[in-house]
Design an enzyme around this catalytic site. Structure first.
Site, PDB file in Angstrom:
ATOM      1  N   HIS A   1      48.956  20.792 -15.324  1.00 30.22           N
ATOM      2  CA  HIS A   1      50.140  21.477 -15.866  1.00 30.22           C
ATOM      3  C   HIS A   1      51.319  21.366 -14.913  1.00 30.22           C
ATOM      4  CE1 HIS A   1      48.757  25.578 -14.054  1.00 30.22           C
ATOM      5  NE2 HIS A   1      49.875  25.270 -13.436  1.00 30.22           N
TER       6      HIS A   1
ATOM      7  N   ASP B   1      59.580  28.868 -14.404  1.00 27.96           N
ATOM      8  CA  ASP B   1      58.797  29.752 -15.253  1.00 27.96           C
ATOM      9  C   ASP B   1      58.730  31.168 -14.687  1.00 27.96           C
ATOM     10  OD1 ASP B   1      57.241  29.078 -13.049  1.00 27.96           O
ATOM     11  OD2 ASP B   1      55.761  27.950 -14.183  1.00 27.96           O
TER      12      ASP B   1
ATOM     13  N   ASN C   1      44.759  21.361 -13.815  1.00 27.32           N
ATOM     14  CA  ASN C   1      44.556  20.721 -15.122  1.00 27.32           C
ATOM     15  C   ASN C   1      45.752  19.841 -15.499  1.00 27.32           C
ATOM     16  OD1 ASN C   1      46.502  22.616 -15.661  1.00 27.32           O
ATOM     17  ND2 ASN C   1      45.299  23.790 -17.142  1.00 27.32           N
TER      18      ASN C   1
ATOM     19  N   GLU D   1      50.668  23.884 -20.288  1.00 24.05           N
ATOM     20  CA  GLU D   1      49.237  23.635 -20.233  1.00 24.05           C
ATOM     21  C   GLU D   1      48.869  22.439 -21.116  1.00 24.05           C
ATOM     22  OE1 GLU D   1      47.688  25.195 -18.044  1.00 24.05           O
ATOM     23  OE2 GLU D   1      47.686  27.368 -18.230  1.00 24.05           O
TER      24      GLU D   1
HETATM   25  C1  GLP Z   1      51.464  27.854 -11.046  1.00 21.02           C
HETATM   26  C2  GLP Z   1      52.925  27.507 -11.343  1.00 21.02           C
HETATM   27  C3  GLP Z   1      53.155  26.025 -11.261  1.00 21.02           C
HETATM   28  C4  GLP Z   1      52.578  25.491  -9.981  1.00 21.02           C
HETATM   29  C5  GLP Z   1      51.084  25.691  -9.968  1.00 21.02           C
HETATM   30  C6  GLP Z   1      50.384  25.109  -8.760  1.00 21.02           C
HETATM   31  O1  GLP Z   1      50.665  27.768 -12.153  1.00 21.02           O
HETATM   32  N1  GLP Z   1      53.365  27.974 -12.624  1.00 21.02           N
HETATM   33  O2  GLP Z   1      54.547  25.751 -11.350  1.00 21.02           O
HETATM   34  O3  GLP Z   1      52.872  24.126  -9.832  1.00 21.02           O
HETATM   35  O4  GLP Z   1      50.872  27.089  -9.997  1.00 21.02           O
HETATM   36  O5  GLP Z   1      50.431  26.026  -7.711  1.00 21.02           O
HETATM   37  P1  GLP Z   1      50.010  25.719  -6.226  1.00 21.02           P
HETATM   38  O6  GLP Z   1      51.137  25.004  -5.619  1.00 21.02           O
HETATM   39  O7  GLP Z   1      49.813  27.098  -5.635  1.00 21.02           O
HETATM   40  O8  GLP Z   1      48.762  24.947  -6.284  1.00 21.02           O
END
Ligand code: GLP
Length: 235
Positions: free
Chosen positions: A138, A67, A136, A143
């Site tokens: 995702h 993304d 959440n 989402e």
């Molecule tokens: C962002 C990214 C996700 C990732 C998530 C969790 O929203 N788009 O791909 O998995 O954060 O991030 P973290 O690993 O910092 O908790």
């Protein structure tokens, strides 16, 4: 589904880098699906170290990221392109042209989404997709929603994701409200999936992996994938 619990972040990173590195050794021209966030940073550090020591060769690897935010320039320190260059691409011998992210600056995001989906297919699909998980549930930026999105698309980020990601920005107003992400269908096409999750994700991980399969918990769809490895750290 294989679920591995590690005692800490470092052990999770070592294992994740081991699996990603093994993929590169087995198929030097493989397509890696990559993720941002704090979860994969330790694994990227190890991959960079192994490449620096001559044990891994990224010269034929192709990468596609999950993304990208809408509206950020690639050299904006908050963009996912910047993150990937900083944490991985600039530290391994991968040609820059082999690294791909959605273009969140495209004027026509629908056309860009189609281009990115087609690009993944034209590379032969993803051999191993690395995923983190949001609080959440995702994955990528998919989402909770009424349906599982099938393809690359634009998303409106939820308040809780904006809040969670604001820790990396100076002000919450600076967090983009939209992003382009692989769809759930895009992610599910990967031949192998590697999900890594810190101790703070234990609750949502449990819900996603053993609760009902529902688009309200996007990661729950992984229960239907034939080759998922989850590495979760306890502390
Ligand atoms: C962002 C990214 C996700 C990732 C998530 C969790 O929203 N788009 O791909 O998995 O954060 O991030 P973290 O690993 O910092 O908790």
């Amino acid at each position: 589904m294989r679920i591995i619990q590690t005692k800490n972040y470092e052990e999770m990173s070592v294992l994740a880098a081991g699996l990603l590195g093994a993929q590169v050794l087995l198929k030097p021209g493989c397509v890696l699906g990559l993720a941002t966030g704090s979860s994969p940073v330790g694994a990227y550090d190890r991959l960079a170290a192994e490449c620096g020591e001559g044990r891994l060769d990224f010269s034929q690897v192709r990468t596609v990221n999950l993304d990208e935010y809408c509206g950020l320039q690639p050299d904006d320190p908050q963009s996912y392109r910047y993150f990937m260059d900083k944490h991985l691409f600039s530290r391994v011998n991968i040609p820059q042209g082999n690294t791909h992210l959605p273009n969140g600056l495209a004027e026509d995001i629908q056309a860009e989404s189609q281009r990115y989906e087609d690009l993944i297919d034209s590379l032969g699909g993803v051999d191993m997709q690395l995923l983190g998980i949001g609080h959440n549930g995702h994955i990528g930026f998919n989402e909770p929603a009424p349906d599982f999105p099938r393809r690359v698309h634009r998303v409106q980020l939820t308040e809780s994701t904006i809040q969670a990601n604001s820790r990396l920005f100076q002000r919450i107003e600076d967090v983009p409200t939209q992003a382009v992400t692989m769809g759930i269908g895009t992610i599910m096409k990967a031949r192998k999936i590697l999900l890594i999750a810190g101790a703070d994700k234990a609750g949502i991980l449990e819900t996603a992996l053993s609760g009902p399969i529902t688009p309200q918990v996007p990661a729950s769809v992984l229960q239907l994938h034939p080759d998922v490895t989850v590495i979760a750290c306890k502390g």
